[in-house]
Design a protein around this motif. Sequence first.
Motif, PDB file in Angstrom:
ATOM      1  N   MET A 140       1.975  -1.370   4.398  1.00  0.00           N
ATOM      2  CA  MET A 140       1.888  -0.072   4.048  1.00  0.00           C
ATOM      3  C   MET A 140       3.349   0.621   4.071  1.00  0.00           C
ATOM      4  O   MET A 140       4.063   0.494   4.821  1.00  0.00           O
ATOM      5  N   LYS A 161       0.149  -4.358   7.859  1.00  0.00           N
ATOM      6  CA  LYS A 161      -1.325  -4.231   8.059  1.00  0.00           C
ATOM      7  C   LYS A 161      -2.149  -5.404   8.416  1.00  0.00           C
ATOM      8  O   LYS A 161      -3.033  -5.413   8.966  1.00  0.00           O
ATOM      9  N   LEU A 199       0.763  -1.181   0.046  1.00  0.00           N
ATOM     10  CA  LEU A 199      -0.024  -0.025  -0.022  1.00  0.00           C
ATOM     11  C   LEU A 199       0.986   1.286  -0.006  1.00  0.00           C
ATOM     12  O   LEU A 199       2.146   0.967   0.308  1.00  0.00           O
ATOM     13  N   PRO A 200       0.608   2.379  -0.348  1.00  0.00           N
ATOM     14  CA  PRO A 200      -1.042   2.621  -0.952  1.00  0.00           C
ATOM     15  C   PRO A 200      -1.122   2.271  -2.461  1.00  0.00           C
ATOM     16  O   PRO A 200      -2.299   2.275  -2.643  1.00  0.00           O
TER      17      PRO A 200
END
Lengths: 309, 635, 441
Positions: free
Chosen positions: B89, B50, B7-8
């Motif tokens: 992330m 995450k 991510l992102p």
Amino acid sequence: MTISYSPGWTASIREVVIGATAAEGGTRRISYRIGGESDLPCIGSGRKPLIAFEICDDPALWPDVIRSACTKLVDNPPAWAAYVDTTLQADLIRLNLTSTRRRNFDAYDAVSKTVIAVLQATSLPLIIEGSADADIDSEVFQRCGEAGEKEKLVLGTAEAARYRSVAAAAIAYGHSVIAQSPIDVNLAKQLNILLREAGVPDDRILIDPYTGALGYGFEYTYSTMERIRFAALKGDGDLAMPMICAPSDTLTIKEVRAAVHSHETAVSWEVATAVAAALAGATILVVRHPGSLAPLRTAIDSLWKEEVA
Amino acid sequence: MPIVTFLPGFRKVEVSSSDSLMTAAQKAGLSINAVCGGVGKCGKCVMFHKSGRIRFDADRFKEFFTQEERDAGAILSCESYPEDDCQIMVPERTLIQNQQILMNVVGQAVEFNPSIRKYYVQVKPPTLEMPASDLYRLLDAIFHAGGPNSKQVYVPLEILRRIPSILRDSGWRVTATIARLPAGYRMIEIEKGDTSTRLYGVAVDLGTTTIVAFLRDLTTGQVIGVGSSYNKQISCGEDILSRVNYSKRKGLSRLQDLAVESINNAITMAANNAGVDRDDICEVVVAGNTIMTHMLLAIDPSYMIEEPYVPVVRRSLTASAGRIGLSIKPEGGIFLFPAVSDFIGGDIVADIVASGMAESPEISLMIDIGTNFEVVLGNNEWMFACAGAAGPALEGGEVLFGMRANPGAIEKVSIDSATLDLKYQTINGKKPVGICGSGLIDVLAELLRACVIDRTGRINTTLGHPRIREGEYFPEFVLAWKDETGIGKDIVVTENDIKNLIMSKASTLAACIILMNQAGITREDIKTLYFAGGFGNYINKDNAITVGLIPEVPVDRIINLGNGAAEGANIALINRKKRKFLDEIASLMGYIELNAEPTFMDEYTRGTFLPHTDLTLFPMVEKSLELCRLRVEGK
Amino acid sequence: MALKALDIYKLLPKKNCKECGDPTCLTFAMKLAQGKVEPDLCPYLDEEAKNILGASTRPPIQKVTVGMGTLSFTVGEEFVFYRHEKTFYHQPGIMYSVSDTESDDRIREVVSQVRGCRLTRIGIDLVLNGLAVYAESRSPERFAAAITVVTQDNPDLPLVLMASDPAVMEAGLAICGNYLPLIRGVNDQNCEAFCTLAKKYGAPLVVSGNDPEQLAANASRCTGLGITQLMLDLSGTEGEFIRASTLVRQAALARSVPGLGYPVFLDVRSSGFSGLITGITKFASVIVTRPLTRTEMQAALVMRQNIYTDPQKPIQMTPGLYRVGSPGRDDPVFLTVNFSLTYFTLQGYLESTRRSCWLLIVDTEGMSVLTAVAAGKLSESVVKDAIEKSGLASEVNHKTIIIPGYASPLSGRIEEYTGWKVIVGPRDAAEIASFIEEELK
């Protein structure tokens, strides 16, 4: 055929005046105009180096050999100064305010008192070594400078990391400054420029090349002094200041501390260092052992021709 | 195998569970900051876990994070391994920022004479009367089309095998691609019909941090596309020495792969920009420093970092692209610039060619500054060079708020000497987050002019101005108050930062002066001073002279060479005759080993003053500083 | 003034023929400029170039050897006026004087003072070089007898024979002439006789003259008589000596007066210790002094060692782990370079703090901290190497080293590379006491 000596010098060492007689607004019986040499040491008509004798206001950290040589005097700076003046007949006295090196020092009034007392006890010109700590420098040098106003003292020591306080006191009260750099011709030059830009006139600066003890780097000092003298005579005005050299630092080394005949050793090592320093270009030789004065005086008298006025 | 999603951007990559998340991120095409080379030391490769299962010893690395960060799942990606599909992330700070990559080139008129040409020829069909071989007739046709004598052309087996069918299938109309080699010629391609307009080459500047590729049409010489890439070796260590050390620990192959991959990325970008098929690229010319060149060829560079510092090879080299792994025509060639020594590499030789200093009787001084510096002095008759470590200060290292030339870096500064009011400019106009090399040089010069610092760089703390204050360890000067900055705290330059900067500039200046002494010339003899590399493009020349980073020469004699390495590579790409000249330059240069130079320390000490201990070497600077002092004292 | 590399290059053939062993004429010129190679290596030099280049490498001061065997010493072959220009090569021989009128026992005593003097500093033995016997008796027999006292047990001790009567000198030489003593006593009248003696024994000869012109003329007279091992007598008061020696050295280096290109002899029997120090610093090559007190002798030998140290090759300490006081496993480890002065200074200050600690000396080829950092000689790999070789990890319970303040730019890299925690110490060793007090409570 005449063999002549043609060094190709183009300049001379700047003159600095130390001490002020009554006629000059001070109270000293004599004042010295040092520097002015236009050739290598002993060559030509240069002035003889002066011998300064070192005393202090707190001998705790001084070598045992000095405390035992100057016993009875070491706790009484005015008496010590008088002895140096009248008995040893040094040319100058260097007063080390070693008391300022103690932790949390704040006895500023005592500094003023000591300087005034020593000025009264001797009529020789005075070199004063103040504090070595940026936090108290300003106050200490202010007191020294003020106490010796009009006497044209020499104040020490300015270093690249802390020169503003010494410079300020010297400028305010008309004294000269010792500029000490760590055995390097370039750093010596840099500090002189810094002092000039801080407002100290060029003719009120003495170079202290920092004296490595004999056997512990004295050769670096020796060569640095030779390089400074060479550069000055070749026209580098930023290095054309008289030099002050303290062979007394040789007294702290192991060979001297551990010696069986400690006084004899102290004198031999101090004199050897002082003679070599004079030959490298020192104008003021600072010694600490009473026994060093006479042999050093004899050597200088033999090395230098009669002084030309 | 686990699939990791970053991510992102939702980049997905499938990796083995023995690959670290850093490796995974690199495979996903992310450039990850890893100063230590991925060994869990620098704490720069922070990511946030995450979801999914990973292995990470949070206790062992807890000192790298705040409690808040730990609660948010902070990990060091180099020390984390995916157990299962997971989502990670990647914060912006972990990505290597888009630095300003130099892509412009000064451009000098160069004779167009590439080493590769295409010949579209009609080959005579064989007859019973003229039963000459296919090859003979092909080469004969090429000769008559202005190509080389047939005896000089070497045809590799792979090509030979294809000749009979291509000749016949094309109706005897073919295009042959022939490369000129140091000895003779080599046929590298044979194609049906007329492809003679599709001939391309690439010039590559192989830098330690960035790689730039220039795609040129070799039938016209024009640049038709430019591409760039970060040197992915950064993940094995930020500076070149840590990469060599990495290679000692883990072998050379990964470093080579990363170098090749980075070059391929840059080439692909350039080719895509120009709409060119990479298979039509027939040659790549690479200028890089000695260690990078070694690594690209997988030649062991480790003996270069130990006494007596010898490279394996200095001369220019050629190889086929396929053997290196470059994604161009497999039979295409690669030409690598020669080196002078361990530290004066092909990039510097390229700088020299780009500047033209080796062809002029006038004396030039060329300076390339980064973490290391290289300095070359000379003309068409003689040349001296030396190199050394400048320390990272000029690139923002060892400076409290120092940073590379990334967005948000203060790059220009001016200070009003009366009020100490300060104006600055940041890269991309973002709120300041730090200060880069050119900004630091400005600060140094401006503080000197304003008499805030003395010539040894010590801050005059007696001035009583809010910008001047005692920091935690050193006196400091405030450049930007916290409400102006992008980091929520004041950005300052400390006395220690200034010391480090002065040490860096002192070595560079000392190197220049030692070369000048060696040649017995003075600054007046220098007719042109070239800045090579990124530094010169952003630096204020006046300020560089004022602080004594370089010798005082009239500002109009200073030329920014820009990316001289790329320029030199381009020159060698389009004019093969220059290639022989490169070896001449490299072999005739007098290299001075600063470590063994007895005057270095003296010159270095002389340089640790602003601008220099011998003020007579900087007469114009002295005049202007004198005026500044009068103005400040008069206020 | 030394020629610049580029000036030399312009004198070379610029053929890049590699026959000198260098890849190019330019690199050859750079080595010539540093005095690392001889110009003869180039086979294509023209005469003019040879003259210019040859003159800059041939020593302007003749090499002279006194004595024979292991105790013999060589002087001369000097190239510079100031030691910082390059170095002084051959330190002066210091000879204790003794009169032939002294008792045999006294002579033996002086000999044993000379032989027994040994001072070891930084791994180097400092010694006195020999004996000077002067013929105060003016008697050939007594002179020979006194020399015999010396040579009986010490035939190879280098000697200076001092007598002005050729007959006396001959008697002395008959005893020890084969050991090549230095002969002193030449004057205007006896020159030819002395030259004959010097020639007979191949011994070096001291020539004198009232002024530099006469000295040069006398030296030329001796060379005319075939003597090349010559020394110039500049004895006098300290002041006279230094003015004469400055002039002679300058003329010799300028090669302007052929008769002055010889080493200098100095007799300081009347000026004493300070005369000896003057001679050591200012170009004397053989110095005859009355026996010194032990402390004077030590100071003089150390001064000689200092002045004749090569300024470009700092004295180095052996790298390794040193103890200051009696450190335990929890005591701090200070790291510094193997420049001897840095070591001595730091050790001195550490000792004065009375805090036991470890001192890890790393090999920076004798460079000081600042120099070593600037030149890349102090680096994380050097530190790592030193930690490993010294076995430091097995001596202490912690993994922390204190590095010099000037090495602070390296702190991060050292930590990363060695895994040891780094504390940056003060830049100046003088601040070590307060550093220990404040940082290492």
